[in-house]
Write a protein that holds these residues in place. Structure first.
Motif: not given
Length: 405
Positions: A96-98, A154-155, A166-167, A176-177
């Protein structure tokens, strides 16, 4: 295939450091997890700096009910990670990013349809957008889980006003995602500017001037007045302007060694009215452009509401009326950690280097968001009550927790 617990913890620690190195997150924003079985995953702890994490800090959480083992509290977004593992049996690593560009695109509320061909092999044809809910809440978990269920292929998911989920089937896959999603969103932002400006080649300076023209705010200034940076030490503060340093008596405003520059009045008024020990002048182009409009910044990103304030006002600095202007700037900064100064960028305030670094990052990201979302013509704001609640919690708990170590 799930990771062995020791490898999973090692990879989560490694991922936290890599996320900072790649610029996808800063400080403790975001979180990372890895599956260790069909029933459990390990995740980063709440409010700990990624640079200092060790495998012993990583927390084991149960997927079914988010209960956890040990005395260390897991990330408050553990429920979002649990939802990813619950609905995607092959997903073994979640980030989980910002990250900046994807967060900006999330503000628009648009899902990304017909993903560019060069990014589709990694991202698929569509990136959905989860409806907004305040971070760390059960409402957010439910809305993200609904989005995951409605978009099983969806990933990557945009979290409105917040960031991304991003999973990946593995550590490498998740990264990479995340990196590909950022490139995709950067291209979306650039193409959107070209479409609205009728330009042929993207140029960040042209974009800022296009925004200012839309705002009837002229163009970027040729020169920016240096408002200095300072450090408070007891009854005096040390001010640096243009490479020159001078000590100022806080009570009188007079220089102890040398001549006090005019902007010393601003710093003195802020120190007298606010509980801070550091003031810094930031002049990144995006923040300067937003300051040129003379308008306040209203949170479009929840990090901004937490770290800078429920809004950031804009005041003016005029050399010929320095006493009045200094008081106005200090008043505008009251109860906030940033104030825009028209045509000059912003002044940020804090009590340690971590505070100041976080403020620099969020002011730049929020300013870029103001510009880009305006060009999208899709300006949406974080609800006022949520801004107030997040700011209150941040001041009471998180900003203190981050500096414990």
């Amino acid at each position: 295939m799930a990771y062995e617990i020791e490898e999973a913890k090692r990879l989560v620690v490694e991922a936290g450091k890599k996320l900072i190195e790649t610029g996808l997150i800063a400080r403790t924003w975001g979180n990372v997890s890895a599956r260790i079985s069909d029933e459990q995953f390990v995740i980063t702890p709440s409010g700990r700096a990624y640079e200092d994490l060790t495998p012993d800090d990583i927390v084991t959480v149960n997927i079914a009910d988010c209960s956890y083992e040990g005395d260390i509290k897991p990330s408050s977004e553990k429920g979002v990670h649990a939802a990813a593992y619950r609905h995607h049996p092959t997903v073994d690593f979640v980030i989980h990013t910002h990250q900046k560009a994807a967060t900006i695109v999330s503000i628009t509320g648009m899902e990304i349809r017909n993903v560019y061909k060069e990014f589709a092999p990694v991202l698929g044809d569509k990136i959905p957008s989860a409806k907004y809910a305040m971070s760390t809440t059960e409402s957010l978990r439910k809305k993200v889980e609904t989005c995951i269920m409605m978009n099983p292929s969806s990933r990557a998911i945009l979290l409105r006003h917040h960031g991304t989920l991003c999973m990946g089937d593995s550590y490498d896959d998740a990264f990479d995602i995340a990196l590909t999603l950022e490139k995709c969103c950067e291209k979306i932002i650039k193409d959107n500017f070209l479409r609205h400006s009728w330009g042929n080649v993207y140029n960040a300076e042209d974009k800022r001037n296009f925004y200012l023209k839309k705002q009837n705010a002229g163009s970027m200034p040729g020169e920016i007045c240096d408002l200095g940076s300072s450090v408070l030490n007891g009854s005096m503060f040390t001010l640096t302007v243009g490479g020159e340093t001078v000590d100022i008596d806080l009570e009188t405003g007079l220089a102890i060694n040398g001549i006090a520059p005019k902007c010393a009045k601003i710093h003195r008024e802020i120190y007298l009215s606010q509980n801070c020990s550091l003031i810094s002048h930031i002049t990144d182009p995006a923040t300067v452009a937003v300051s040129c409009t003379g308008k306040p910044m209203i949170p479009m990103i929840d990090d901004f509401a937490q770290i800078a304030g429920t809004d950031v006002k804009c005041a003016q600095w005029v050399d010929g009326d320095t006493d009045s202007c200094a008081k106005s700037i200090a008043k505008a900064a009251n109860s906030r950690n940033a104030v825009l100064v028209k045509g000059c960028g912003a002044l940020i305030t804090g009590n340690n280097d971590g505070d100041m670094e976080a403020l620099k990052i969020i002011m730049n990201k929020a300013s870029e968001a103001v510009i880009d979302v305006n060009i999208f013509n899709r300006e949406h704001y974080v609800p006022k009550m949520e801004c107030f609640l997040m700011r209150t919690v941040y001041l009471a708990k998180y900003s203190k927790q981050i500096d414990k170590k």
